[in-house]
Scaffold this motif. Structure first.
Motif, PDB file in Angstrom:
ATOM      1  N   ILE A 258      31.913   6.638   3.103  1.00  0.00           N
ATOM      2  CA  ILE A 258      31.430   6.622   4.480  1.00  0.00           C
ATOM      3  C   ILE A 258      32.364   5.753   5.315  1.00  0.00           C
ATOM      4  O   ILE A 258      32.597   4.588   4.991  1.00  0.00           O
ATOM      5  CB  ILE A 258      29.997   6.071   4.538  1.00  0.00           C
ATOM      6  CG1 ILE A 258      29.059   7.001   3.767  1.00  0.00           C
ATOM      7  CG2 ILE A 258      29.530   5.904   5.981  1.00  0.00           C
ATOM      8  CD1 ILE A 258      27.674   6.436   3.558  1.00  0.00           C
ATOM      9  N   VAL A 259      32.906   6.339   6.390  1.00  0.00           N
ATOM     10  CA  VAL A 259      33.787   5.612   7.299  1.00  0.00           C
ATOM     11  C   VAL A 259      32.928   5.030   8.417  1.00  0.00           C
ATOM     12  O   VAL A 259      32.138   5.740   9.051  1.00  0.00           O
ATOM     13  CB  VAL A 259      34.873   6.541   7.888  1.00  0.00           C
ATOM     14  CG1 VAL A 259      35.740   5.798   8.891  1.00  0.00           C
ATOM     15  CG2 VAL A 259      35.729   7.122   6.772  1.00  0.00           C
ATOM     16  N   HIS A 260      33.053   3.724   8.628  1.00  0.00           N
ATOM     17  CA  HIS A 260      32.309   3.044   9.691  1.00  0.00           C
ATOM     18  C   HIS A 260      33.234   2.021  10.319  1.00  0.00           C
ATOM     19  O   HIS A 260      33.739   1.128   9.650  1.00  0.00           O
ATOM     20  CB  HIS A 260      31.021   2.396   9.145  1.00  0.00           C
ATOM     21  CG  HIS A 260      31.211   1.662   7.848  1.00  0.00           C
ATOM     22  ND1 HIS A 260      31.319   0.298   7.782  1.00  0.00           N
ATOM     23  CD2 HIS A 260      31.341   2.124   6.573  1.00  0.00           C
ATOM     24  CE1 HIS A 260      31.490  -0.061   6.511  1.00  0.00           C
ATOM     25  NE2 HIS A 260      31.512   1.020   5.761  1.00  0.00           N
ATOM     26  N   GLY A 261      33.489   2.207  11.613  1.00  0.00           N
ATOM     27  CA  GLY A 261      34.479   1.365  12.279  1.00  0.00           C
ATOM     28  C   GLY A 261      35.833   1.568  11.625  1.00  0.00           C
ATOM     29  O   GLY A 261      36.274   2.694  11.432  1.00  0.00           O
ATOM     30  N   ALA A 262      36.487   0.470  11.235  1.00  0.00           N
ATOM     31  CA  ALA A 262      37.785   0.534  10.540  1.00  0.00           C
ATOM     32  C   ALA A 262      37.593   0.162   9.071  1.00  0.00           C
ATOM     33  O   ALA A 262      38.418  -0.525   8.475  1.00  0.00           O
ATOM     34  CB  ALA A 262      38.796  -0.369  11.210  1.00  0.00           C
ATOM     35  N   LYS A 263      36.491   0.659   8.484  1.00  0.00           N
ATOM     36  CA  LYS A 263      36.179   0.383   7.082  1.00  0.00           C
ATOM     37  C   LYS A 263      35.702   1.665   6.410  1.00  0.00           C
ATOM     38  O   LYS A 263      35.267   2.596   7.068  1.00  0.00           O
ATOM     39  CB  LYS A 263      35.078  -0.680   6.978  1.00  0.00           C
ATOM     40  CG  LYS A 263      35.466  -2.031   7.556  1.00  0.00           C
ATOM     41  CD  LYS A 263      34.289  -2.984   7.537  1.00  0.00           C
ATOM     42  CE  LYS A 263      34.583  -4.350   8.062  1.00  0.00           C
ATOM     43  NZ  LYS A 263      35.514  -4.514   9.107  1.00  0.00           N
ATOM     44  N   VAL A 264      35.792   1.677   5.078  1.00  0.00           N
ATOM     45  CA  VAL A 264      35.233   2.776   4.296  1.00  0.00           C
ATOM     46  C   VAL A 264      34.447   2.169   3.142  1.00  0.00           C
ATOM     47  O   VAL A 264      34.862   1.176   2.547  1.00  0.00           O
ATOM     48  CB  VAL A 264      36.323   3.749   3.774  1.00  0.00           C
ATOM     49  CG1 VAL A 264      37.299   3.075   2.815  1.00  0.00           C
ATOM     50  CG2 VAL A 264      35.681   4.974   3.126  1.00  0.00           C
ATOM     51  N   THR A 265      33.302   2.764   2.843  1.00  0.00           N
ATOM     52  CA  THR A 265      32.472   2.320   1.728  1.00  0.00           C
ATOM     53  C   THR A 265      32.647   3.285   0.573  1.00  0.00           C
ATOM     54  O   THR A 265      32.472   4.496   0.740  1.00  0.00           O
ATOM     55  CB  THR A 265      30.982   2.254   2.151  1.00  0.00           C
ATOM     56  OG1 THR A 265      30.859   1.311   3.210  1.00  0.00           O
ATOM     57  CG2 THR A 265      30.100   1.823   0.995  1.00  0.00           C
ATOM     58  N   CYS A 266      33.001   2.755  -0.596  1.00  0.00           N
ATOM     59  CA  CYS A 266      33.185   3.578  -1.789  1.00  0.00           C
ATOM     60  C   CYS A 266      31.868   4.292  -2.122  1.00  0.00           C
ATOM     61  O   CYS A 266      30.807   3.657  -2.114  1.00  0.00           O
ATOM     62  CB  CYS A 266      33.625   2.701  -2.960  1.00  0.00           C
ATOM     63  SG  CYS A 266      33.818   3.633  -4.503  1.00  0.00           S
ATOM     64  N   PRO A 267      31.933   5.586  -2.441  1.00  0.00           N
ATOM     65  CA  PRO A 267      30.705   6.330  -2.712  1.00  0.00           C
ATOM     66  C   PRO A 267      30.042   5.982  -4.047  1.00  0.00           C
ATOM     67  O   PRO A 267      28.883   6.326  -4.257  1.00  0.00           O
ATOM     68  CB  PRO A 267      31.170   7.788  -2.697  1.00  0.00           C
ATOM     69  CG  PRO A 267      32.610   7.728  -3.095  1.00  0.00           C
ATOM     70  CD  PRO A 267      33.120   6.437  -2.502  1.00  0.00           C
ATOM     71  N   LEU A 268      30.739   5.289  -4.938  1.00  0.00           N
ATOM     72  CA  LEU A 268      30.143   4.998  -6.242  1.00  0.00           C
ATOM     73  C   LEU A 268      29.332   3.711  -6.277  1.00  0.00           C
ATOM     74  O   LEU A 268      28.199   3.699  -6.751  1.00  0.00           O
ATOM     75  CB  LEU A 268      31.222   4.946  -7.332  1.00  0.00           C
ATOM     76  CG  LEU A 268      31.936   6.249  -7.655  1.00  0.00           C
ATOM     77  CD1 LEU A 268      32.870   6.057  -8.838  1.00  0.00           C
ATOM     78  CD2 LEU A 268      30.950   7.365  -7.944  1.00  0.00           C
ATOM     79  N   HIS A 269      29.904   2.613  -5.803  1.00  0.00           N
ATOM     80  CA  HIS A 269      29.225   1.327  -5.946  1.00  0.00           C
ATOM     81  C   HIS A 269      29.233   0.490  -4.675  1.00  0.00           C
ATOM     82  O   HIS A 269      29.068  -0.722  -4.727  1.00  0.00           O
ATOM     83  CB  HIS A 269      29.833   0.527  -7.110  1.00  0.00           C
ATOM     84  CG  HIS A 269      29.668   1.227  -8.406  1.00  0.00           C
ATOM     85  ND1 HIS A 269      30.679   1.969  -8.972  1.00  0.00           N
ATOM     86  CD2 HIS A 269      28.602   1.334  -9.239  1.00  0.00           C
ATOM     87  CE1 HIS A 269      30.243   2.495 -10.107  1.00  0.00           C
ATOM     88  NE2 HIS A 269      28.993   2.127 -10.291  1.00  0.00           N
ATOM     89  N   ASN A 270      29.458   1.147  -3.536  1.00  0.00           N
ATOM     90  CA  ASN A 270      29.334   0.511  -2.227  1.00  0.00           C
ATOM     91  C   ASN A 270      30.313  -0.622  -1.928  1.00  0.00           C
ATOM     92  O   ASN A 270      30.024  -1.457  -1.077  1.00  0.00           O
ATOM     93  CB  ASN A 270      27.895   0.041  -1.990  1.00  0.00           C
ATOM     94  CG  ASN A 270      26.929   1.199  -1.964  1.00  0.00           C
ATOM     95  OD1 ASN A 270      27.251   2.270  -1.443  1.00  0.00           O
ATOM     96  ND2 ASN A 270      25.758   1.012  -2.532  1.00  0.00           N
ATOM     97  N   TRP A 271      31.445  -0.674  -2.604  1.00  0.00           N
ATOM     98  CA  TRP A 271      32.461  -1.630  -2.187  1.00  0.00           C
ATOM     99  C   TRP A 271      32.963  -1.186  -0.817  1.00  0.00           C
ATOM    100  O   TRP A 271      33.174   0.008  -0.575  1.00  0.00           O
ATOM    101  CB  TRP A 271      33.623  -1.658  -3.175  1.00  0.00           C
ATOM    102  CG  TRP A 271      33.388  -2.472  -4.408  1.00  0.00           C
ATOM    103  CD1 TRP A 271      32.195  -2.752  -5.008  1.00  0.00           C
ATOM    104  CD2 TRP A 271      34.389  -3.090  -5.207  1.00  0.00           C
ATOM    105  NE1 TRP A 271      32.399  -3.502  -6.135  1.00  0.00           N
ATOM    106  CE2 TRP A 271      33.745  -3.735  -6.286  1.00  0.00           C
ATOM    107  CE3 TRP A 271      35.768  -3.170  -5.127  1.00  0.00           C
ATOM    108  CZ2 TRP A 271      34.425  -4.437  -7.257  1.00  0.00           C
ATOM    109  CZ3 TRP A 271      36.456  -3.868  -6.109  1.00  0.00           C
ATOM    110  CH2 TRP A 271      35.786  -4.508  -7.156  1.00  0.00           C
TER     111      TRP A 271
END
Length: 111
Positions: free
Chosen positions: A56-69
């Motif tokens: 998930i892209v939010h702002g200038a970040k991405v959250t890994c789909p497996l463990h939310n890093w």
């Protein structure tokens, strides 16, 4: 002076989405933010090799789909993790086309 490779139109990447570019040493994820900024990172999360392009892209970040890093798209640094970083690659938009720096792609090393 760097050479740039055209990977396609900006419109081919959904806002807050990503596209995967395959290289000889693995995949690079190219992200488009809601503000039409583009960033390129290694596609594999260093934690469990999660496919960051599916995150998930939010702002200038991405959250890994497996463990939310959560990774900063500009620096590749993981936030809130003990340690973790993915390589970043120069990317830009020119005349509506997404370009990646060929020299940086060629200098990638196998994981």
């Amino acid at each position: 002076m760097s050479d740039w490779i055209d990977i396609g139109p900006l419109e081919a990447i959904a806002p807050r989405g990503a596209r995967v570019v395959k290289t000889a040493f693995g995949c690079v994820a190219v992200f488009r933010t809601a503000k039409d900024e583009v960033y390129a990172l290694d596609n594999a999360c260093p934690h469990k090799q999660g496919p960051l392009a599916e995150g998930i892209v939010h702002g200038a970040k991405v959250t890994c789909p497996l463990h939310n890093w959560v990774f900063d798209l500009e620096t590749g640094h993981a936030q809130g993790a003990d340690e973790g970083q993915v390589a970043t690659y120069p990317a830009r938009v020119e005349e509506g086309r997404v370009l990646l720096d060929v020299e940086f792609l060629n200098n990638r090393t196998a994981a």
